[in-house]
Scaffold this motif. Structure first.
Motif, PDB file in Angstrom:
ATOM      1  N   GLY A   6       0.755  -1.300  -0.072  1.00  0.00           N
ATOM      2  CA  GLY A   6       0.176   0.182   0.031  1.00  0.00           C
ATOM      3  C   GLY A   6       0.795   1.378   0.052  1.00  0.00           C
ATOM      4  O   GLY A   6       0.332   2.473   0.010  1.00  0.00           O
ATOM      5  N   VAL A   7       2.109   1.196   0.021  1.00  0.00           N
ATOM      6  CA  VAL A   7       3.049   2.423   0.020  1.00  0.00           C
ATOM      7  C   VAL A   7       3.424   2.508  -1.245  1.00  0.00           C
ATOM      8  O   VAL A   7       4.138   1.694  -2.002  1.00  0.00           O
ATOM      9  CB  VAL A   7       4.097   2.018   1.026  1.00  0.00           C
ATOM     10  N   ARG A   8       3.459   4.130  -1.815  1.00  0.00           N
ATOM     11  CA  ARG A   8       3.964   4.132  -3.034  1.00  0.00           C
ATOM     12  C   ARG A   8       5.281   4.957  -3.032  1.00  0.00           C
ATOM     13  O   ARG A   8       5.532   5.808  -2.244  1.00  0.00           O
ATOM     14  CB  ARG A   8       2.871   5.298  -3.903  1.00  0.00           C
ATOM     15  N   VAL A   9       6.270   4.255  -3.431  1.00  0.00           N
ATOM     16  CA  VAL A   9       7.657   4.713  -3.452  1.00  0.00           C
ATOM     17  C   VAL A   9       8.145   5.124  -4.644  1.00  0.00           C
ATOM     18  O   VAL A   9       8.199   4.292  -5.947  1.00  0.00           O
ATOM     19  CB  VAL A   9       8.725   3.680  -2.893  1.00  0.00           C
ATOM     20  N   CYS A  10       8.773   6.436  -4.917  1.00  0.00           N
ATOM     21  CA  CYS A  10       9.503   6.994  -6.098  1.00  0.00           C
ATOM     22  C   CYS A  10      10.847   6.641  -5.943  1.00  0.00           C
ATOM     23  O   CYS A  10      11.557   7.420  -5.087  1.00  0.00           O
ATOM     24  CB  CYS A  10       9.039   8.211  -6.262  1.00  0.00           C
ATOM     25  N   VAL A  11      11.516   6.446  -7.147  1.00  0.00           N
ATOM     26  CA  VAL A  11      12.931   6.343  -7.044  1.00  0.00           C
ATOM     27  C   VAL A  11      13.321   7.276  -8.257  1.00  0.00           C
ATOM     28  O   VAL A  11      13.113   7.276  -9.270  1.00  0.00           O
ATOM     29  CB  VAL A  11      13.474   4.900  -7.408  1.00  0.00           C
ATOM     30  N   LEU A  12      13.876   8.394  -7.707  1.00  0.00           N
ATOM     31  CA  LEU A  12      14.380   9.711  -8.411  1.00  0.00           C
ATOM     32  C   LEU A  12      15.786   9.395  -8.779  1.00  0.00           C
ATOM     33  O   LEU A  12      16.674   9.526  -8.052  1.00  0.00           O
ATOM     34  CB  LEU A  12      14.003  10.995  -7.854  1.00  0.00           C
ATOM     35  N   ASP A  13      16.184   8.977 -10.002  1.00  0.00           N
ATOM     36  CA  ASP A  13      17.410   8.606 -10.330  1.00  0.00           C
ATOM     37  C   ASP A  13      17.752   8.432 -11.921  1.00  0.00           C
ATOM     38  O   ASP A  13      17.421   9.062 -12.701  1.00  0.00           O
ATOM     39  CB  ASP A  13      17.411   7.107  -9.438  1.00  0.00           C
ATOM     40  N   SER A  14      18.356   7.122 -12.236  1.00  0.00           N
ATOM     41  CA  SER A  14      18.871   7.056 -13.520  1.00  0.00           C
ATOM     42  C   SER A  14      17.815   6.161 -14.075  1.00  0.00           C
ATOM     43  O   SER A  14      17.996   5.561 -15.442  1.00  0.00           O
ATOM     44  CB  SER A  14      20.157   6.232 -13.550  1.00  0.00           C
ATOM     45  N   GLY A  15      16.650   5.789 -13.707  1.00  0.00           N
ATOM     46  CA  GLY A  15      15.902   4.693 -14.285  1.00  0.00           C
ATOM     47  C   GLY A  15      15.793   3.396 -13.423  1.00  0.00           C
ATOM     48  O   GLY A  15      16.864   3.375 -12.872  1.00  0.00           O
ATOM     49  N   CYS A  31      22.423   3.639 -16.427  1.00  0.00           N
ATOM     50  CA  CYS A  31      23.654   3.562 -15.934  1.00  0.00           C
ATOM     51  C   CYS A  31      23.634   2.352 -14.834  1.00  0.00           C
ATOM     52  O   CYS A  31      24.950   2.222 -14.451  1.00  0.00           O
ATOM     53  CB  CYS A  31      24.366   4.687 -15.513  1.00  0.00           C
ATOM     54  N   GLY A  32      22.736   2.031 -14.284  1.00  0.00           N
ATOM     55  CA  GLY A  32      22.735   0.954 -13.228  1.00  0.00           C
ATOM     56  C   GLY A  32      22.326   1.506 -11.814  1.00  0.00           C
ATOM     57  O   GLY A  32      21.670   0.793 -11.024  1.00  0.00           O
ATOM     58  N   HIS A  33      22.586   2.654 -11.654  1.00  0.00           N
ATOM     59  CA  HIS A  33      22.394   3.235 -10.120  1.00  0.00           C
ATOM     60  C   HIS A  33      21.011   3.354  -9.760  1.00  0.00           C
ATOM     61  O   HIS A  33      20.632   2.865  -8.390  1.00  0.00           O
ATOM     62  CB  HIS A  33      22.736   4.870 -10.464  1.00  0.00           C
ATOM     63  N   GLY A  34      19.945   3.637 -10.618  1.00  0.00           N
ATOM     64  CA  GLY A  34      18.562   3.688 -10.036  1.00  0.00           C
ATOM     65  C   GLY A  34      18.039   2.086  -9.712  1.00  0.00           C
ATOM     66  O   GLY A  34      17.264   2.034  -8.871  1.00  0.00           O
ATOM     67  N   THR A  69       8.076   3.268  -8.351  1.00  0.00           N
ATOM     68  CA  THR A  69       7.777   4.122  -9.643  1.00  0.00           C
ATOM     69  C   THR A  69       9.014   4.888  -9.812  1.00  0.00           C
ATOM     70  O   THR A  69       9.661   5.266  -8.930  1.00  0.00           O
ATOM     71  CB  THR A  69       6.572   5.261  -9.397  1.00  0.00           C
ATOM     72  N   SER A  70       9.730   4.789 -11.054  1.00  0.00           N
ATOM     73  CA  SER A  70      10.616   5.155 -11.480  1.00  0.00           C
ATOM     74  C   SER A  70      10.655   6.606 -11.986  1.00  0.00           C
ATOM     75  O   SER A  70       9.830   6.777 -12.999  1.00  0.00           O
ATOM     76  CB  SER A  70      11.592   4.225 -12.435  1.00  0.00           C
ATOM     77  N   VAL A  71      11.458   7.576 -11.849  1.00  0.00           N
ATOM     78  CA  VAL A  71      11.525   8.674 -12.466  1.00  0.00           C
ATOM     79  C   VAL A  71      12.729   9.081 -12.773  1.00  0.00           C
ATOM     80  O   VAL A  71      13.657   9.186 -11.927  1.00  0.00           O
ATOM     81  CB  VAL A  71      10.937   9.924 -11.629  1.00  0.00           C
ATOM     82  N   ARG A  72      13.260   8.888 -13.756  1.00  0.00           N
ATOM     83  CA  ARG A  72      14.514   9.023 -14.719  1.00  0.00           C
ATOM     84  C   ARG A  72      14.943  10.597 -14.749  1.00  0.00           C
ATOM     85  O   ARG A  72      14.413  11.429 -15.600  1.00  0.00           O
ATOM     86  CB  ARG A  72      14.942   8.335 -15.891  1.00  0.00           C
ATOM     87  N   VAL A  73      15.867  11.051 -13.939  1.00  0.00           N
ATOM     88  CA  VAL A  73      16.611  12.536 -14.331  1.00  0.00           C
ATOM     89  C   VAL A  73      18.166  12.145 -14.519  1.00  0.00           C
ATOM     90  O   VAL A  73      18.617  13.302 -14.747  1.00  0.00           O
ATOM     91  CB  VAL A  73      16.353  13.182 -13.004  1.00  0.00           C
ATOM     92  N   LEU A  74      18.719  11.186 -14.455  1.00  0.00           N
ATOM     93  CA  LEU A  74      19.942  10.988 -14.891  1.00  0.00           C
ATOM     94  C   LEU A  74      20.096  10.336 -16.371  1.00  0.00           C
ATOM     95  O   LEU A  74      19.212   9.367 -16.498  1.00  0.00           O
ATOM     96  CB  LEU A  74      20.696  10.101 -13.773  1.00  0.00           C
ATOM     97  N   GLY A  75      21.330  10.599 -17.102  1.00  0.00           N
ATOM     98  CA  GLY A  75      21.362   9.753 -18.263  1.00  0.00           C
ATOM     99  C   GLY A  75      22.441   9.005 -18.328  1.00  0.00           C
ATOM    100  O   GLY A  75      23.143   8.879 -17.043  1.00  0.00           O
ATOM    101  N   ALA A  76      23.154   8.537 -19.204  1.00  0.00           N
ATOM    102  CA  ALA A  76      24.331   7.420 -19.161  1.00  0.00           C
ATOM    103  C   ALA A  76      25.464   8.257 -18.870  1.00  0.00           C
ATOM    104  O   ALA A  76      25.563   9.432 -19.080  1.00  0.00           O
ATOM    105  CB  ALA A  76      24.234   7.043 -20.739  1.00  0.00           C
ATOM    106  N   GLY A  77      26.274   7.384 -18.292  1.00  0.00           N
ATOM    107  CA  GLY A  77      27.545   8.080 -17.645  1.00  0.00           C
ATOM    108  C   GLY A  77      27.194   9.107 -16.394  1.00  0.00           C
ATOM    109  O   GLY A  77      28.092  10.089 -16.021  1.00  0.00           O
TER     110      GLY A  77
END
Length: 280
Positions: free
Chosen positions: A49-58, A93-96, A113-121
């Motif tokens: 029931g908990v919504r978690v967002c990972v703000l990262d590289s995907g 890049c693997g981090h997220g 939920t994934s929110v991608r704000v980082l690109g490759a490298g």
């Protein structure tokens, strides 16, 4: 001679004040135990029931350690326009993926939920970071894991506003302290949970830090994490300590949905491994 002053009308309360009639309306029905323990805090909880967002590289959606990723978004810039769009690329890049895997290992039934704000490298920009965080705050996630920061002070004020906005909207922003002894943001803001690393092996061992700005230390050295291509990688850094605390927050919130961020921070403190020996 006595002078008596009479008010012709009732004086208005200052802004943000509480009238006598309103006090009863904000009474909290939840009964707290005499002693807050880990069993009370998250015993039997799974993150359901908990919504978690990972703000990262995907996040790599097919990774066996991560499991299902309910939603994937990417923040993209086209000239002066920044958009948040559905994402099919996954992690660049693997981090997220690493952060998502840690959260899922602790809270297996949370919604990710994934929110991608980082690109490759590990490339990124301030405007994209701000846009991604603003969008995530507007979605009213329960927890936002932010294992990244910026040293650029021109973004600090907006980040501070967004962190406060999340806090008041009952979204807990869990942010990684920088791996270097430099000033960066948003982990330094008191409206977030800031996380550094310790070198013990237990994923549920974490410590409250009585000398901020870092508030908690969690497992972050030589951690086996999910990585690209369905693989794992041994990593070290505050980035990987942060999702340990985010996962624990998800456990607590799945059992105690009524908690505000202020109350959640109190529970984390009371059951930290170095506070009164409360490990049970």
């Amino acid at each position: 001679m006595a002078i008596v002053a009479h008010e012709s009308q009732r004086e208005e309360l200052p802004a943000w004040s509480l009238s006598a009639e309103a006090a009863e309306r904000i009474a909290l029905p939840t009964e707290w135990p005499e002693r807050v323990t880990r069993e009370w805090a998250w015993g039997g909880a799974t993150g359901n029931g908990v919504r978690v967002c990972v703000l990262d590289s995907g996040v790599e959606r097919t990774h066996p350690v991560v499991g299902d990723v309910q939603h994937s978004w990417a923040v993209r810039r086209d000239g002066d326009e920044i958009r948040v769009e559905a994402d099919a690329e996954g992690d660049l890049c693997g981090h997220g993926t690493a952060c998502a895997g840690i959260i899922r290992s602790l809270a297996p039934d949370c919604e990710l939920t994934s929110v991608r704000v980082l690109g490759a490298g590990f490339t990124g920009s301030g405007p994209i970071l701000l846009a991604g965080l603003e969008w995530a705050v507007q979605q009213s996630f329960d927890v936002i894991n932010m294992s990244l920061s910026t040293t650029k002070r021109q973004f600090a004020e907006t980040l501070h506003e967004l962190a406060d906005s999340a806090y008041f909207r009952r979204t807990m922003l869990v942010a990684s302290a920088h791996n270097m002894p430099v000033e960066s943001f948003p982990w330094r803001f008191s409206s977030v949970i800031s996380v550094g690393s310790h070198e013990e092996d237990d994923a549920l061992t974490y410590y409250y830090n009585p000398t901020p700005p870092v508030e908690f230390f969690a497992r972050g050295l030589e951690v086996d994490v999910a990585w690209l291509g369905g693989k794992t990688l041994r990593c070290t850094g505050n980035s990987f300590a942060t999702p340990h605390i985010a996962g624990i927050c998800a456990l607590i919130m799945s059992k105690h949905r009524e908690l505000t961020p202020f109350q959640l921070k109190n529970v984390l403190y009371l059951v930290a491994s170095n506070v009164g020996g409360r490990r049970e």
